[in-house]
Design a protein around this motif. Structure first.
Motif, short mmCIF file in Angstrom:
data_model
loop_
_atom_site.label_atom_id
_atom_site.label_comp_id
_atom_site.label_asym_id
_atom_site.label_seq_id
_atom_site.Cartn_x
_atom_site.Cartn_y
_atom_site.Cartn_z
N ARG A 25 1.04 -1.17 0.07
CA ARG A 25 0.14 0.07 -0.01
C ARG A 25 0.87 1.31 0.02
N GLU A 28 2.19 1.57 -3.76
CA GLU A 28 1.36 1.88 -4.57
C GLU A 28 1.01 3.53 -4.27
N PRO A 167 -5.14 4.83 6.00
CA PRO A 167 -5.10 5.44 4.86
C PRO A 167 -4.64 6.68 4.43
#
Length: 215
Positions: A25, A28, A167
């Motif tokens: 993650r 990316e 996130p």
């Protein structure tokens, strides 16, 4: 301009692992940040658990083997590094540390590094500051301000106050790393093939004179 080189070191011991998931993650998110600025990226991933036997052999016999040698080369040649470890006994894993023990202490000088870790509880999150950041400071790397720790509850599928934060931290840390990679690539020395670049050497006596001292 050549593609930017991003190396990712993941020290998870299982397959699949939350450590590799976090590494993916972060990778990316960094790739997206760079793509938005018009940069191409080459990513090399080092799964440290796959090199465990080679690491032990190198530490005891001084023989890295081709796969370990390629992994070390990818890390030292990178314009930026993402390093992710699980937490064992309140610190990075021994395998993670053993891999970086094989690097020359100056190999990562001025290399931007995003540090991250995974653990069962958020109480381990200070591992980023008391273990990982000092390690890369010793290696003369440039760690980005935001480290990312992912506890078990951060991976919840329904979403809550904890998972909403992860996130955001990933995007913030990736953006910090992405801003540093192009500058690191531009610092790479250029040399015409077959020719060495001339360097002006100032005699020591002239340096002293410039400081107002007699030779």
């Amino acid at each position: 301009m050549r593609p930017l080189r991003l190396s990712v070191v993941s020290a998870g011991l299982s397959d699949p692992s939350s450590t590799r998931l976090l590494a993916d993650r972060l990778t990316e998110a960094t790739r997206q940040e760079l793509a938005a600025s018009g940069y191409a990226v080459e990513v090399s991933v080092v799964e440290v658990r796959e090199l465990a036997a080679d690491i032990a052999r190198n530490l005891t016999l001084g023989s890295p083997g081709p796969e370990l040698e390629a992994a070390l080369d990818a890390v030292t040649r990178a314009d930026g590094l993402i390093a992710v470890t699980p937490v064992f006994s309140a610190s990075y894993s021994g395998l993670f540390k053993s891999f970086f023990d094989l690097l020359d202490p100056t190999a990562l000088t001025a290399t931007p590094v995003l540090i991250a870790a995974t653990g069962g509880t958020a109480r381990h999150s200070l591992v980023l500051e008391h273990a990982l950041r000092p390690l890369f400071t010793y290696l003369h790397a440039l760690t980005v301000p935001t480290g990312v720790f992912a506890a078990t509850e951060d991976w919840g599928s329904t979403g809550d106050t904890h998972t909403a934060v992860l996130p955001d931290r990933i995007r913030r840390a990736a953006a910090e790393l992405a801003r540093l990679l192009p500058g690191r690539a531009n610092d790479e020395p250029t040399e015409v093939e077959g020719e060495s670049q001339p360097q002006d050497v100032v005699p020591f006596a002239e340096q002293l004179a410039a400081l107002g001292h007699a030779p």
